[in-house]
Design a protein around this motif. Structure first.
Motif, PDB file in Angstrom:
ATOM      1  N   UNK A  18       0.911  -1.366   0.049  1.00 17.24           N
ATOM      2  CA  UNK A  18       0.056   0.225   0.124  1.00 17.24           C
ATOM      3  C   UNK A  18       0.917   1.120  -0.065  1.00 17.24           C
ATOM      4  N   UNK A  19       1.972   1.374   0.636  1.00 18.27           N
ATOM      5  CA  UNK A  19       2.807   2.573   0.542  1.00 18.27           C
ATOM      6  C   UNK A  19       3.399   2.772  -0.833  1.00 18.27           C
ATOM      7  N   UNK A  20       3.879   1.539  -1.396  1.00 18.62           N
ATOM      8  CA  UNK A  20       4.364   1.782  -2.617  1.00 18.62           C
ATOM      9  C   UNK A  20       3.405   2.377  -3.621  1.00 18.62           C
ATOM     10  N   UNK A  21       2.143   1.853  -3.556  1.00 17.09           N
ATOM     11  CA  UNK A  21       0.956   2.106  -4.592  1.00 17.09           C
ATOM     12  C   UNK A  21       0.614   3.602  -4.119  1.00 17.09           C
ATOM     13  N   UNK A  22       0.607   4.029  -2.833  1.00 11.88           N
ATOM     14  CA  UNK A  22       0.376   5.379  -2.734  1.00 11.88           C
ATOM     15  C   UNK A  22       1.387   6.391  -3.251  1.00 11.88           C
ATOM     16  N   UNK A  23       2.503   6.426  -2.738  1.00 15.61           N
ATOM     17  CA  UNK A  23       3.643   6.960  -3.398  1.00 15.61           C
ATOM     18  C   UNK A  23       3.686   6.937  -4.878  1.00 15.61           C
ATOM     19  N   UNK A  24       3.582   5.859  -5.457  1.00 12.73           N
ATOM     20  CA  UNK A  24       3.901   5.791  -6.906  1.00 12.73           C
ATOM     21  C   UNK A  24       2.786   6.559  -7.747  1.00 12.73           C
ATOM     22  N   UNK A  25       1.675   6.396  -7.382  1.00 15.21           N
ATOM     23  CA  UNK A  25       0.619   6.843  -8.221  1.00 15.21           C
ATOM     24  C   UNK A  25       0.550   8.391  -7.762  1.00 15.21           C
ATOM     25  N   UNK A  27       2.903  10.505  -7.062  1.00 15.83           N
ATOM     26  CA  UNK A  27       4.124  11.345  -7.597  1.00 15.83           C
ATOM     27  C   UNK A  27       4.036  10.911  -9.230  1.00 15.83           C
ATOM     28  N   UNK A  28       3.629  10.116  -9.642  1.00 17.42           N
ATOM     29  CA  UNK A  28       3.624   9.758 -11.064  1.00 17.42           C
ATOM     30  C   UNK A  28       2.330  10.609 -11.793  1.00 17.42           C
ATOM     31  N   UNK A  29       1.237  10.377 -11.275  1.00 15.08           N
ATOM     32  CA  UNK A  29       0.280  11.094 -11.824  1.00 15.08           C
ATOM     33  C   UNK A  29      -0.336  12.249 -11.274  1.00 15.08           C
ATOM     34  N   UNK A  30       0.127  12.718 -10.216  1.00 11.82           N
ATOM     35  CA  UNK A  30      -0.275  13.927  -9.366  1.00 11.82           C
ATOM     36  C   UNK A  30      -0.256  15.149 -10.120  1.00 11.82           C
ATOM     37  N   UNK A  31       0.966  15.564 -10.796  1.00 11.38           N
ATOM     38  CA  UNK A  31       1.084  16.650 -11.572  1.00 11.38           C
ATOM     39  C   UNK A  31       0.522  16.738 -12.952  1.00 11.38           C
ATOM     40  N   UNK A  37       0.594  17.358  -6.638  1.00 13.54           N
ATOM     41  CA  UNK A  37       0.227  16.129  -5.984  1.00 13.54           C
ATOM     42  C   UNK A  37      -0.651  16.168  -4.760  1.00 13.54           C
ATOM     43  N   UNK A  38      -0.736  17.441  -4.235  1.00  9.80           N
ATOM     44  CA  UNK A  38      -1.574  17.522  -3.095  1.00  9.80           C
ATOM     45  C   UNK A  38      -3.125  17.660  -3.492  1.00  9.80           C
ATOM     46  N   UNK A  39      -3.322  18.151  -4.564  1.00  6.36           N
ATOM     47  CA  UNK A  39      -4.814  18.150  -5.210  1.00  6.36           C
ATOM     48  C   UNK A  39      -5.037  16.840  -5.494  1.00  6.36           C
ATOM     49  N   UNK A  40      -4.274  16.011  -6.306  1.00  2.00           N
ATOM     50  CA  UNK A  40      -4.584  14.738  -6.854  1.00  2.00           C
ATOM     51  C   UNK A  40      -4.728  13.646  -5.635  1.00  2.00           C
ATOM     52  N   UNK A  41      -3.821  13.831  -4.499  1.00  3.37           N
ATOM     53  CA  UNK A  41      -3.847  13.094  -3.263  1.00  3.37           C
ATOM     54  C   UNK A  41      -5.330  13.235  -2.719  1.00  3.37           C
ATOM     55  N   UNK A  42      -5.797  14.255  -2.725  1.00  2.00           N
ATOM     56  CA  UNK A  42      -7.314  14.162  -1.933  1.00  2.00           C
ATOM     57  C   UNK A  42      -8.190  13.189  -2.870  1.00  2.00           C
ATOM     58  N   UNK A 168      -9.708  -0.419 -14.371  1.00  4.47           N
ATOM     59  CA  UNK A 168     -10.926   0.303 -15.035  1.00  4.47           C
ATOM     60  C   UNK A 168     -12.101   0.751 -14.098  1.00  4.47           C
ATOM     61  N   UNK A 169     -11.811   1.620 -13.316  1.00  6.93           N
ATOM     62  CA  UNK A 169     -12.611   2.229 -12.460  1.00  6.93           C
ATOM     63  C   UNK A 169     -12.310   3.718 -12.163  1.00  6.93           C
ATOM     64  N   UNK A 170     -12.927   4.267 -11.040  1.00  4.28           N
ATOM     65  CA  UNK A 170     -12.830   5.599 -10.766  1.00  4.28           C
ATOM     66  C   UNK A 170     -11.793   5.818  -9.866  1.00  4.28           C
ATOM     67  N   UNK A 171     -10.734   4.858  -9.587  1.00  4.38           N
ATOM     68  CA  UNK A 171      -9.742   4.876  -8.645  1.00  4.38           C
ATOM     69  C   UNK A 171      -8.784   6.019  -8.807  1.00  4.38           C
ATOM     70  N   UNK A 172      -8.330   5.821 -10.069  1.00 10.15           N
ATOM     71  CA  UNK A 172      -7.085   6.933 -10.512  1.00 10.15           C
ATOM     72  C   UNK A 172      -7.534   8.258 -11.404  1.00 10.15           C
ATOM     73  N   UNK A 173      -8.821   8.006 -12.219  1.00  9.82           N
ATOM     74  CA  UNK A 173      -9.315   9.250 -12.967  1.00  9.82           C
ATOM     75  C   UNK A 173     -10.797   9.211 -12.713  1.00  9.82           C
ATOM     76  N   UNK A 174     -11.368  10.318 -13.022  1.00  8.49           N
ATOM     77  CA  UNK A 174     -12.831  10.343 -13.320  1.00  8.49           C
ATOM     78  C   UNK A 174     -13.300   9.725 -14.507  1.00  8.49           C
TER      79      UNK A 174
END
Length: 236
Positions: A18-25, A27-31, A37-42, A168-174
């Motif tokens: 879980x730590x790896x997944x949280x950090x990876x996604x 900082x990879x996709x936040x910007x 990254x702060x807005x995406x983390x929410x 294939x869900x709303x986990x990463x993007x709308x």
């Protein structure tokens, strides 16, 4: 739980992963997706919490299959205990692992700047809903563990089901950013509905409709797959 005491590295999938997944996604996709990254983390953190816990549920079936191959279940059947105890014990023990994974992700999120709008109550309700649904969802894998002939088969089939449902869900993007044909699948996915319910609770904007859907779906999963699992277990 005693297995964890003697082999503590079994907790890697609910701590390190879980730590790896949280950090990876984050900082990879936040910007790229949210501008920061702060807005995406929410948006991301409740989804990653659901993804990590749902992926962990498959190990219930793997454990069941492994113990069958080792003859552990033959010993259980000779003991004067409640017949479903062996199966329910796996699921209740794994619920502790689900809570631990959720708390690890929450801790990482708070350290990165995540501030849930729902406060302590909203976060607690979100985790409780996630753990309850995961308990119900795990009955699918207990059936697989009883039916399939090896732990590799259980893991392989489980991955074929879980990966499309989670990614294939709303986990990463709308879902609105996806093609129309894909939105049809995403909108009916149980993971999408679960993420929406958990995200709403943690953000302080609970969606009663989504929460109700998740609870009803969980009851149906237990009724169907719990019954099939015990029928198969009693016939072995």
């Amino acid at each position: 739980m005693l297995k964890i005491k003697h082999v503590p590295e079994q907790l890697f999938d609910v701590t390190v992963f879980p730590i790896m997944m949280t950090l990876m996604f984050t900082y990879l996709f936040g910007g790229a997706l949210a501008g920061s990254t702060s807005e995406y983390l929410t948006y991301l953190l409740p989804g990653i919490m659901v993804m990590s816990v749902i992926m962990t549920t498959m190990y219930t079936g793997v454990s069941v299959n492994t113990d069958i191959q080792k003859g552990v279940f033959d010993r259980f059947r000779t003991l004067p205990v409640w017949r479903p105890a062996a199966m329910v014990g796996y699921l209740l023990g794994d619920m502790v692992r689900y809570v631990l994974a959720s708390l690890v992700i929450l801790g990482v999120g708070l350290a990165l700047g995540y501030r849930p709008g729902g406060g302590v109550v909203g976060v607690a309700a979100g985790i409780l809903l996630l753990v309850a649904f995961s308990f119900a969802f795990s009955w699918i894998w207990t059936l697989f563990g009883l039916v399939l002939r090896s732990e590799k088969s259980v893991m392989g089939v489980s991955m074929l089901v879980i990966f499309p449902l989670t990614f294939l869900s709303n986990v990463l993007v709308e879902p609105e950013t996806m093609p129309g044909w894909l939105q049809v699948f995403v909108d009916v996915s149980p993971v999408t509905r679960l993420v929406a319910a958990v995200r709403g609770l943690m953000d302080g904007a609970a969606d009663v409709g989504e929460i109700t859907w998740v609870l009803v779906a969980g009851l149906l999963l237990v009724a169907v797959f719990g019954t099939l699992t015990m029928h198969r277990y009693n016939r072995r």
